[in-house]
Enzyme design. Structure first.
Site, PDB file in Angstrom:
ATOM      1  N   HIS A 241       1.253  12.639 -28.808  1.00  9.26           N
ATOM      2  CA  HIS A 241       0.805  11.329 -28.218  1.00  9.26           C
ATOM      3  C   HIS A 241       0.117  10.530 -29.469  1.00  9.26           C
ATOM      4  CE1 HIS A 241       1.077  12.798 -23.691  1.00  9.26           C
ATOM      5  NE2 HIS A 241       1.991  11.932 -24.031  1.00  9.26           N
TER       6      HIS A 241
ATOM      7  N   ASN B 255       1.234  20.087 -21.210  1.00  9.10           N
ATOM      8  CA  ASN B 255       0.660  19.186 -22.317  1.00  9.10           C
ATOM      9  C   ASN B 255       0.864  19.884 -23.723  1.00  9.10           C
ATOM     10  OD1 ASN B 255      -0.260  16.667 -21.973  1.00  9.10           O
ATOM     11  ND2 ASN B 255      -2.150  16.988 -22.610  1.00  9.10           N
TER      12      ASN B 255
ATOM     13  N   LYS C  81       8.636  22.974 -13.790  1.00  8.74           N
ATOM     14  CA  LYS C  81       7.651  21.801 -13.425  1.00  8.74           C
ATOM     15  C   LYS C  81       7.443  21.863 -12.038  1.00  8.74           C
ATOM     16  CE  LYS C  81       6.295  17.423 -14.347  1.00  8.74           C
ATOM     17  NZ  LYS C  81       6.597  16.123 -15.180  1.00  8.74           N
TER      18      LYS C  81
ATOM     19  N   ARG D  33       0.657  -1.323  -0.007  1.00 10.79           N
ATOM     20  CA  ARG D  33       0.039  -0.049  -0.092  1.00 10.79           C
ATOM     21  C   ARG D  33       1.025   1.185  -0.092  1.00 10.79           C
ATOM     22  NH1 ARG D  33      -3.220  -3.000   3.527  1.00 10.79           N
ATOM     23  NH2 ARG D  33      -4.918  -3.882   2.267  1.00 10.79           N
TER      24      ARG D  33
ATOM     25  N   GLU E  99      -3.433  17.901 -11.693  1.00 12.44           N
ATOM     26  CA  GLU E  99      -3.885  18.372 -12.775  1.00 12.44           C
ATOM     27  C   GLU E  99      -5.536  18.467 -12.909  1.00 12.44           C
ATOM     28  OE1 GLU E  99      -1.852  16.522 -16.149  1.00 12.44           O
ATOM     29  OE2 GLU E  99      -3.297  17.170 -17.614  1.00 12.44           O
TER      30      GLU E  99
ATOM     31  N   HIS F 153       1.486  17.840 -26.966  1.00 14.65           N
ATOM     32  CA  HIS F 153       1.489  16.596 -26.642  1.00 14.65           C
ATOM     33  C   HIS F 153       0.097  15.821 -27.186  1.00 14.65           C
ATOM     34  CE1 HIS F 153       4.868  17.031 -23.949  1.00 14.65           C
ATOM     35  NE2 HIS F 153       4.886  15.940 -23.576  1.00 14.65           N
TER      36      HIS F 153
ATOM     37  N   ARG G  94      -1.863  22.486 -14.544  1.00 14.54           N
ATOM     38  CA  ARG G  94      -0.677  21.646 -14.862  1.00 14.54           C
ATOM     39  C   ARG G  94      -0.905  21.056 -16.351  1.00 14.54           C
ATOM     40  NH1 ARG G  94       1.439  16.489 -11.296  1.00 14.54           N
ATOM     41  NH2 ARG G  94       2.915  15.782 -12.808  1.00 14.54           N
TER      42      ARG G  94
ATOM     43  N   HIS H  15       9.939   9.713 -27.575  1.00 15.95           N
ATOM     44  CA  HIS H  15       8.993  10.618 -27.165  1.00 15.95           C
ATOM     45  C   HIS H  15       9.085  11.928 -27.434  1.00 15.95           C
ATOM     46  CE1 HIS H  15       5.806  12.405 -24.822  1.00 15.95           C
ATOM     47  NE2 HIS H  15       6.621  12.889 -24.119  1.00 15.95           N
TER      48      HIS H  15
ATOM     49  N   LYS I 149       3.967  11.636 -11.191  1.00 17.16           N
ATOM     50  CA  LYS I 149       3.004  10.720 -11.949  1.00 17.16           C
ATOM     51  C   LYS I 149       3.636   9.389 -12.246  1.00 17.16           C
ATOM     52  CE  LYS I 149       0.121  13.932 -14.875  1.00 17.16           C
ATOM     53  NZ  LYS I 149      -0.306  14.495 -15.983  1.00 17.16           N
TER      54      LYS I 149
ATOM     55  N   GLU J  55      11.728  18.670 -24.545  1.00 17.81           N
ATOM     56  CA  GLU J  55      10.830  19.036 -23.356  1.00 17.81           C
ATOM     57  C   GLU J  55      11.290  20.545 -22.948  1.00 17.81           C
ATOM     58  OE1 GLU J  55       7.989  17.681 -22.665  1.00 17.81           O
ATOM     59  OE2 GLU J  55       8.431  15.417 -23.269  1.00 17.81           O
TER      60      GLU J  55
END
Ligand SMILES: NC(=O)c1ccc[n+]([C@@H]2O[C@H](COP(=O)([O-])OP(=O)(O)OC[C@H]3O[C@@H](n4cnc5c(N)ncnc54)[C@H](O)[C@@H]3O)[C@@H](O)[C@H]2O)c1
Ligand SMILES: [Zn+2]
Length: 362
Positions: free
Chosen positions: A252, A245, A227, A121, A237, A248, A241, A265, A143, A185
Site C-alpha cells: 500500500h 494483510n 477468505k 440506509r 478485523e 500489504h 482477519r 494493486h 468491505k 493475491e
C-alpha cells in the site's frame, strides 16, 4: 458449479464459482432476497459483453433490470460517483425493496457495495466480480468504500453481499496484466494459510496464464474458501482477519508514493510480499528459503519482486505509517514463519523496514 458458504449467521451468503453462471445470478439472489426492482451497475464494455446474460436471469423471474454504467478506473472510486449512483437509483425508482447487482472488478464492487450500504440506509447487493482480484478477494467479505484525495479506502462500511456469483468465462476478456495481478493475491493465500495451495500453484502456473478454466476455478474456489473462513472468524478485523494483510503494508505504501499509477494493486502486493519476507528474515521469523520460494513463484507469474530503483526508500518506509491498521504509531507486520503459516509482529521499527527495502533494491 461449485458453491462455498460464508458463515455469518443471518448474514451468511453463498459464493458460486463456475462457467456460464451469469444467468444464475438471479437465482442465487432470489434465494436470499425478494426485490421488486433490480439495478445492474457495470462498465460499458462489460455491459455489452456480459450484461445480457445477467439481465436475462432476472427477466425470467419477472423482474425488470435497470442498467447503469459507470466509467472504469480507480479515479472513479469517489464520493462523486457514489452521489451519481444514488441519483440514478432514485431516477430508476429503486426503493427499499430494490437490489443492486454489481458486474465488474474490485473498484466497482467497493463503490457499489458502499452505495448499497448507505442508499436509503441500506439495500441488498449481489457481487458478480469479473477480475481475478475481485473474484478471489474484493467481492468476498463485505468491505466496501471509496477513496478520498488524501488516501485510499478512507470512507467505507461493512456491508455483506447477498450472494457472490463468479463466472470464470468472464476472465477471457481480462487484460493479461490484470490476470497476473489478481494471481498475486492467490499466492498470498498460499503463504498465509495453505502450503498445499502454494504447491498446486507452482505446478499450475502455465495453465493459469493460458486461462485454463479448470485451473482458474480451482484456485478461485480455494481462495474464496480461505477468505470466507477468515472473514467468518473475524468479520470486522478485530484480530485474525489482519493476516489477509500479508504484503500489504509495504504494498500500500508503494502504491501511495507512486500515486496509484505505476502499479496494479497485485503488482505492488507482489513487491510487498517479498519485502515482508525480507523484514521477516531481519526479525528472525522468516527462513531465507521461504523468501526464495516466494520470489521465484512471483517471478514465474511475471510479477515484479524487486524494490524499484526510482522510488525513494525512506519515503516508502514513512508511508507505511499511514497504514489504517497501525495502532499507536507502530505498524503490525504479518510475517511468514513458513509457507502456510504467518504470525503478527507488532514491533517492527522503521529502520528494519528501510534496511529490508534496501536489500530488495533491483
Ligand atoms: N473490498 C475488499 O475487500 C477489497 C480487497 C482487495 C481490493 N479491493 C479494491 O479493489 C480495487 C481493485 O480491483 P481490480 O483490480 O478488480 O480493478 P478494477 O475494478 O479497476 O478492474 C481493472 C480493469 O479491468 C477492467 N475489467 C474488469 N473486468 C473485466 C473483464 N472481465 N474483461 C475486461 N476488462 C475487465 C475494468 O474495467 C478495469 O479497467 C481497488 O480499489 C482495491 O481497493 C477491495
Ligand atoms: Zn490486496
Amino acid at each position: 458449479m461449485r458453491r462455498i458458504e460464508v458463515g455469518l449467521g443471518d448474514r451468511s451468503y453463498p459464493i458460486v464459482v463456475g462457467s456460464s453462471v451469469l444467468e444464475k445470478a438471479a437465482d442465487m439472489a432470489l434465494e436470499r432476497v425478494h426485490p421488486t426492482s433490480v439495478a445492474l451497475v457495470t462498465h460499458p464494455v462489460l455491459l455489452e459483453k456480459y450484461g445480457q446474460a445477467v439481465t436475462d436471469g432476472f427477466l425470467r423471474k419477472g423482474l425488470q433490470v435497470h442498467s447503469i454504467v459507470v466509467p472504469a478506473g480507480e479515479r472513479y472510486k469517489t464520493l462523486r460517483t457514489v452521489e451519481g449512483l444514488y441519483r440514478r437509483l432514485l431516477e430508476c425508482r429503486v426503493d427499499r425493496k430494490g437490489l443492486v447487482v454489481v458486474l465488474g472488478g474490485g473498484v466497482l464492487g467497493d463503490v457499489c457495495g458502499f452505495v448499497a450500504a448507505t442508499y436509503l440506509r441500506g439495500i441488498p447487493f449481489v457481487q458478480v466480480p469479473t477480475t481475478v482480484l475481485a473474484q478471489v478477494d474484493a467481492s468476498v467479505g463485505g468491505k466496501t468504500g471509496v477513496d478520498l484525495p488524501e488516501g485510499k479506502n478512507l470512507v467505507g462500511a461493512f456491508h455483506q453481499p447477498a450472494a457472490v456469483v463468479i463466472d470464470t468465462d468472464t476472465l477471457a476478456s481480462l487484460p493479461a496484466r490484470e490476470l497476473r495481478s489478481g494471481l498475486a493475491e492467490v499466492v498470498k493465500y498460499g503463504i498465509i494459510t495453505d502450503d498445499q495451495l502454494f504447491g498446486d500453484l507452482e505446478r499450475s502456473i502455465p495453465d493459469l496464464l493460458r486461462r485454463d478454466a479448470r485451473a482458474l476455478s480451482d484456485v478461485i474456489v480455494r481462495s474464496c474458501e480461505i477468505k470466507a473462513a477468515v472473514v467468518a472468524a473475524d468479520e470486522t478485523e478485530q484480530g485474525q482477519r489482519a493476516i489477509l494483510n500479508f504484503g500489504h503494508t509495504v504494498g500500500h505504501a508503494l502504491e501511495a508514493v507512486t500515486g496509484y499509477r505505476k502499479y496494479r494493486h497485485g503488482e505492488a502486493i507482489s513487491i510487498g510480499m517479498v519485502a515482508a519476507c525480507m523484514i521477516g528474515e531481519a526479525a528472525g521469523v522468516t527462513p531465507p528459503d521461504v523468501t526464495v520460494s516466494v520470489r521465484s513463484m512471483l517471478a514465474r507469474l511475471r510479477l515484479p519482486t524487486s524494490f524499484p530503483a526510482d522510488v525513494d526508500i525512506g519515503e516508502t518506509a514513512s508511508a507505511t505509517l499511514q497504514d489504517k491498521k497501525r495502532v499507536g504509531g507502530r505498524v503490525t507486520y504479518i510475517l511468514a514463519e513458513r509457507i502456510g503459516r504467518v504470525r503478527m509482529e507488532p514491533d517492527v521499527t522503521l529502520e528494519v523496514v528501510r534496511s529490508a527495502l534496501t536489500r530488495q533494491r533491483a
